[in-house]
Write a protein that holds these residues in place. Sequence first.
Motif, PDB file in Angstrom:
ATOM      1  N   ARG A 211      14.062 -19.976  37.386  1.00  0.00           N
ATOM      2  CA  ARG A 211      12.665 -20.429  37.482  1.00  0.00           C
ATOM      3  C   ARG A 211      12.455 -21.300  38.723  1.00  0.00           C
ATOM      4  O   ARG A 211      11.477 -21.134  39.455  1.00  0.00           O
ATOM      5  CB  ARG A 211      12.273 -21.203  36.221  1.00  0.00           C
ATOM      6  CG  ARG A 211      12.188 -20.340  34.970  1.00  0.00           C
ATOM      7  CD  ARG A 211      11.754 -21.158  33.762  1.00  0.00           C
ATOM      8  NE  ARG A 211      11.849 -20.413  32.527  1.00  0.00           N
ATOM      9  CZ  ARG A 211      10.947 -19.543  32.093  1.00  0.00           C
ATOM     10  NH1 ARG A 211       9.860 -19.318  32.823  1.00  0.00           N
ATOM     11  NH2 ARG A 211      11.112 -18.916  30.957  1.00  0.00           N
ATOM     12  N   ARG A 212      13.400 -22.234  38.957  1.00  0.00           N
ATOM     13  CA  ARG A 212      13.239 -23.116  40.109  1.00  0.00           C
ATOM     14  C   ARG A 212      13.284 -22.346  41.425  1.00  0.00           C
ATOM     15  O   ARG A 212      12.525 -22.623  42.353  1.00  0.00           O
ATOM     16  CB  ARG A 212      14.321 -24.199  40.101  1.00  0.00           C
ATOM     17  CG  ARG A 212      14.046 -25.339  39.136  1.00  0.00           C
ATOM     18  CD  ARG A 212      14.919 -26.535  39.461  1.00  0.00           C
ATOM     19  NE  ARG A 212      16.323 -26.260  39.240  1.00  0.00           N
ATOM     20  CZ  ARG A 212      16.976 -26.545  38.109  1.00  0.00           C
ATOM     21  NH1 ARG A 212      16.333 -27.102  37.106  1.00  0.00           N
ATOM     22  NH2 ARG A 212      18.261 -26.274  37.988  1.00  0.00           N
ATOM     23  N   ALA A 213      14.194 -21.359  41.521  1.00  0.00           N
ATOM     24  CA  ALA A 213      14.306 -20.582  42.752  1.00  0.00           C
ATOM     25  C   ALA A 213      13.017 -19.815  43.032  1.00  0.00           C
ATOM     26  O   ALA A 213      12.527 -19.786  44.166  1.00  0.00           O
ATOM     27  CB  ALA A 213      15.487 -19.624  42.657  1.00  0.00           C
ATOM     28  N   CYS A 214      12.457 -19.195  42.000  1.00  0.00           N
ATOM     29  CA  CYS A 214      11.227 -18.425  42.184  1.00  0.00           C
ATOM     30  C   CYS A 214      10.047 -19.345  42.486  1.00  0.00           C
ATOM     31  O   CYS A 214       9.222 -19.057  43.369  1.00  0.00           O
ATOM     32  CB  CYS A 214      10.941 -17.578  40.947  1.00  0.00           C
ATOM     33  SG  CYS A 214      12.136 -16.248  40.661  1.00  0.00           S
ATOM     34  N   PHE A 219       6.054 -18.594  43.344  1.00  0.00           N
ATOM     35  CA  PHE A 219       5.560 -17.874  42.177  1.00  0.00           C
ATOM     36  C   PHE A 219       6.384 -18.229  40.953  1.00  0.00           C
ATOM     37  O   PHE A 219       7.507 -18.719  41.064  1.00  0.00           O
ATOM     38  CB  PHE A 219       5.609 -16.358  42.412  1.00  0.00           C
ATOM     39  CG  PHE A 219       6.998 -15.777  42.484  1.00  0.00           C
ATOM     40  CD1 PHE A 219       7.589 -15.209  41.358  1.00  0.00           C
ATOM     41  CD2 PHE A 219       7.724 -15.784  43.673  1.00  0.00           C
ATOM     42  CE1 PHE A 219       8.872 -14.671  41.415  1.00  0.00           C
ATOM     43  CE2 PHE A 219       8.993 -15.243  43.743  1.00  0.00           C
ATOM     44  CZ  PHE A 219       9.571 -14.691  42.618  1.00  0.00           C
ATOM     45  N   SER A 220       5.796 -17.974  39.793  1.00  0.00           N
ATOM     46  CA  SER A 220       6.491 -18.190  38.530  1.00  0.00           C
ATOM     47  C   SER A 220       6.957 -16.835  38.016  1.00  0.00           C
ATOM     48  O   SER A 220       6.144 -15.913  37.870  1.00  0.00           O
ATOM     49  CB  SER A 220       5.555 -18.849  37.512  1.00  0.00           C
ATOM     50  OG  SER A 220       6.221 -19.078  36.284  1.00  0.00           O
ATOM     51  N   PRO A 267      18.160 -18.761  47.824  1.00  0.00           N
ATOM     52  CA  PRO A 267      18.552 -19.822  46.889  1.00  0.00           C
ATOM     53  C   PRO A 267      20.067 -19.879  46.683  1.00  0.00           C
ATOM     54  O   PRO A 267      20.771 -18.881  46.860  1.00  0.00           O
ATOM     55  CB  PRO A 267      17.841 -19.430  45.586  1.00  0.00           C
ATOM     56  CG  PRO A 267      17.695 -17.938  45.683  1.00  0.00           C
ATOM     57  CD  PRO A 267      17.481 -17.643  47.142  1.00  0.00           C
ATOM     58  N   VAL A 268      20.556 -21.045  46.324  1.00  0.00           N
ATOM     59  CA  VAL A 268      21.973 -21.250  46.009  1.00  0.00           C
ATOM     60  C   VAL A 268      22.078 -22.115  44.763  1.00  0.00           C
ATOM     61  O   VAL A 268      21.121 -22.785  44.381  1.00  0.00           O
ATOM     62  CB  VAL A 268      22.743 -21.935  47.170  1.00  0.00           C
ATOM     63  CG1 VAL A 268      22.701 -21.098  48.425  1.00  0.00           C
ATOM     64  CG2 VAL A 268      22.179 -23.331  47.431  1.00  0.00           C
ATOM     65  N   ARG A 269      23.224 -22.079  44.132  1.00  0.00           N
ATOM     66  CA  ARG A 269      23.528 -23.055  43.079  1.00  0.00           C
ATOM     67  C   ARG A 269      24.746 -23.833  43.563  1.00  0.00           C
ATOM     68  O   ARG A 269      25.671 -23.285  44.168  1.00  0.00           O
ATOM     69  CB  ARG A 269      23.799 -22.391  41.732  1.00  0.00           C
ATOM     70  CG  ARG A 269      25.018 -21.493  41.706  1.00  0.00           C
ATOM     71  CD  ARG A 269      25.324 -21.007  40.312  1.00  0.00           C
ATOM     72  NE  ARG A 269      26.550 -20.212  40.293  1.00  0.00           N
ATOM     73  CZ  ARG A 269      27.130 -19.769  39.190  1.00  0.00           C
ATOM     74  NH1 ARG A 269      26.598 -20.019  38.006  1.00  0.00           N
ATOM     75  NH2 ARG A 269      28.238 -19.064  39.262  1.00  0.00           N
TER      76      ARG A 269
END
Length: 296
Positions: A211-214, A219-220, A267-269
Amino acid sequence: MAEWDIRKLQILRTLRERGTVTATAEALHMTPSAVSQQLTNLSRQLGVPLLEARGRRVRLTDAARLVLTHTEPVFEQLERTEAALAAYSQGEAGEVRVGAFSTAVPALVVPAVRALRTTHPRVTVRVREAEAAEAYDLLAAGDVDLALSLAAEAPSAADPRFTQVPLLADPLDVALPPDHPLATAPALTLTDLAAEPWIFGGSGPWSDITRRACEASGFSPAQGHSASGWTAILAMVEAGMGVALIPRMAAAHRDGVVMRDLGPDGPVRHVTAAARRGGETGRAVTHVLEALRDAV
């Protein structure tokens, strides 16, 4: 001078973290009545009230928080002392208990263990798979010596209980079915997939990361299906049921799925290792951390 009892201080410290006498008792493998009795005795020894009732719960008094603030360095020094004694008595030998989330086990922990068999054969690693957030609970309770988790699940960097060591930024790739119109696009961003049905768990760290990456891309994500296991997620992508973000560390080759790199701005984690503060100085723990860095 007050009589200080480390065990009782540990119980008080755990109560601060767990919030209830029952949860404290479970974490320390005690009964709730034993926890209450030990804290009553500590309050009597120190001459100040440590707990106050709030309905059916209790909360720490300002005096209790003051005591814990000033005794945190004591816990750190005890960890360092244990580490020094282990190094003195065992030399290069020792056992390190590692708690790690599922994808970190094959990608990082197993290669580290293999390397240690050659470089430090007398260091034994015992692995316990745990959810990313649970790894810190196990570390705080003394059930593991190192916790591999996600930075998003970590306590504040100012938490005096832990030393955190960044390990890697794991890129998140997008999984698409082979016949998807964008599967062979020259470049791809998350925004290009804003209208797609997404596959991710209904709750937990991976749901939050997706969710955070999008949302960072504007957008959600519309959740088309819910799954938390990579096998199930990739099977649904292969069937054309939606798209998904997959950490590169977890990606397994699947003929019916195309994995696309989202580029340098994708995005990365963030994956971290953590030890109880002071415990990271132990020789065996140090060797395991070095092997994990090499695995990265």
